[in-house]
Design an enzyme around this catalytic site. Structure first.
Site, mmCIF file in Angstrom:
data_model
loop_
_atom_site.group_PDB
_atom_site.id
_atom_site.type_symbol
_atom_site.label_atom_id
_atom_site.label_comp_id
_atom_site.label_asym_id
_atom_site.label_seq_id
_atom_site.Cartn_x
_atom_site.Cartn_y
_atom_site.Cartn_z
ATOM 1 N N CYS A 319 0.874 -1.438 0.003
ATOM 2 C CA CYS A 319 0.041 0.157 -0.014
ATOM 3 C C CYS A 319 0.729 1.098 -0.073
ATOM 4 C CB CYS A 319 -0.958 0.136 1.200
ATOM 5 S SG CYS A 319 -0.154 -0.202 2.737
ATOM 6 N N GLU A 353 -2.085 0.930 -4.580
ATOM 7 C CA GLU A 353 -1.738 -0.495 -4.201
ATOM 8 C C GLU A 353 -1.213 -0.811 -5.184
ATOM 9 O OE1 GLU A 353 -3.359 -3.016 -0.619
ATOM 10 O OE2 GLU A 353 -3.660 -1.166 -1.000
#
Length: 361
Positions: A319, A353
């Site tokens: 992330c 992401e």
């Protein structure tokens, strides 16, 4: 990059993220990333709102970053799921009609799923009494949701304390419990794309998988169907309990789950010290061919990163592309990037992401 919701800018902001990922991974000879886009609206399955009093009424409110005293009052939230947008006015009408529901109510949290389930958490600056509970039970029935009431030191559950999600991966539908207050992927559509990418990237294998930071088993369930057996770790007790339920609910019986941090597991595998929580688990019985990691924004610490080096395949969901690049740099002398991908979990923000499959040189 703008963080303002504007669907007309979506294509440009996604391309900017792709360019950023390309630049970060270019020093490692990465192939062109696969790009998985998001719905332009109604993609976010959870939302949290403070309540703001104005003209003797409470309103949903949000605040600009760093601003605590100037509320932005809202009636709908186009990035949130259609179910959240349906529930927002219904809930507001209910608290306006009931002092038992509205008295000292200061925050509302919604959790919905692609499967159509919904849970609402109501947070109060007062004890919850039988009048509140009676009103909340009627509200849960009227809205067709579970209700969680929270006040200092107390939690009242009406219905379930989790939402039920269903995700299709590799031709099979997996069912997940998503507990109130625990982390879940906010963009369900992109999460499903991410799971399918990881499933394909791992491939069908005849050896074992080590998974670090497994959460509620989001990746564990589909990846377990690709290997002989899995040893998975997670430190959050709530997530561990949810993962155990999810494994059982889906009949996945080749996973051992241990409540250890990644750092603790590193110590165990390096035989630095034993852990009681590993009693009954023979670490030497595993023939690990791959490791799967989905770490927090800080990425893997240097010791855990060094641990992953001993595996032929490192499947990494990140992330934070900057910490991903730093971890890849540490591993680049022994591993190369075979696949990479961008998953647009957070449209209209700078967050993204990404995923890489690293294989031994």
């Amino acid at each position: 990059m703008s963080s303002v919701y504007d669907p007309t800018t979506y294509t440009a902001q996604l391309e900017a993220k792709v360019e950023r990922l390309r630049a970060l991974l270019a020093p490692f000879g990465a192939p062109e990333p696969a790009v998985f886009d998001s719905p332009r609206e109604h993609y976010r399955l959870r939302a949290e709102f403070r309540l703001w009093r104005e003209n003797e009424q409470r309103h949903y409110a949000m605040f600009a970053p760093g601003e605590k005293h100037q509320a932005i009052l809202i009636d709908d939230f186009p990035i949130a799921s259609q179910r959240i947008n349906q529930l927002m006015p219904q809930l507001k009408a209910a608290w306006q009609a009931s002092s038992a529901l509205s008295f000292k109510l200061f925050q509302v949290e919604f959790l919905t799923t692609l499967a159509g389930d919904a849970m609402i958490t109501l947070c109060y600056h007062r004890p919850l009494d039988e009048h509140w509970e009676a009103a909340a039970r009627q509200l849960a029935t009227d809205l067709g949701v579970s209700i969680i009431g929270r006040s200092k030191g107390k939690r009242v559950v009406i219905g379930r304390d989790y939402a039920v999600e269903e995700l299709a991966v590799g031709g099979r539908t997996f069912r997940y419990r998503q507990p109130e207050g625990a982390f879940t992927q906010p963009n369900g559509t992109v999460n499903q794309k991410m799971l399918n990418w990881a499933y394909e990237a791992l491939g069908e294998r005849e050896d074992d998988l080590l998974e670090l930071y497994c959460g509620n088993g989001n990746f564990t369930l589909p990846l377990a169907t690709r290997v002989r057996k899995v040893l998975a770790t997670e430190i959050s007790k709530t997530s561990v309990n949810a993962a155990l339920h999810n494994l059982d609910d889906n009949g996945v019986d080749n996973v051992r789950l241990v409540r250890l941090s990644a750092e603790e597991l590193t110590e165990a595998l390096n035989e630095v010290r034993p852990f009681r929580r590993l009693e009954g688990i023979d670490l030497k019985s595993y023939a690990f061919g791959s490791v799967f990691v989905d770490p927090p924004r800080a990425g893997m610490d240097p010791d855990t990163c060094e641990l992953t080096r001993r595996f032929d395949n490192i499947l990494y969901i990140s992330c934070n592309p900057e910490t991903l690049a730093a971890n890849i740099e540490q591993l680049s002398d022994t591993h190369r990037i075979e696949r990479c991908a961008l998953f647009d979990q957070f449209p209209y923000t700078h967050h993204m992401e990404s995923g890489v499959l690293l294989v031994r040189r």
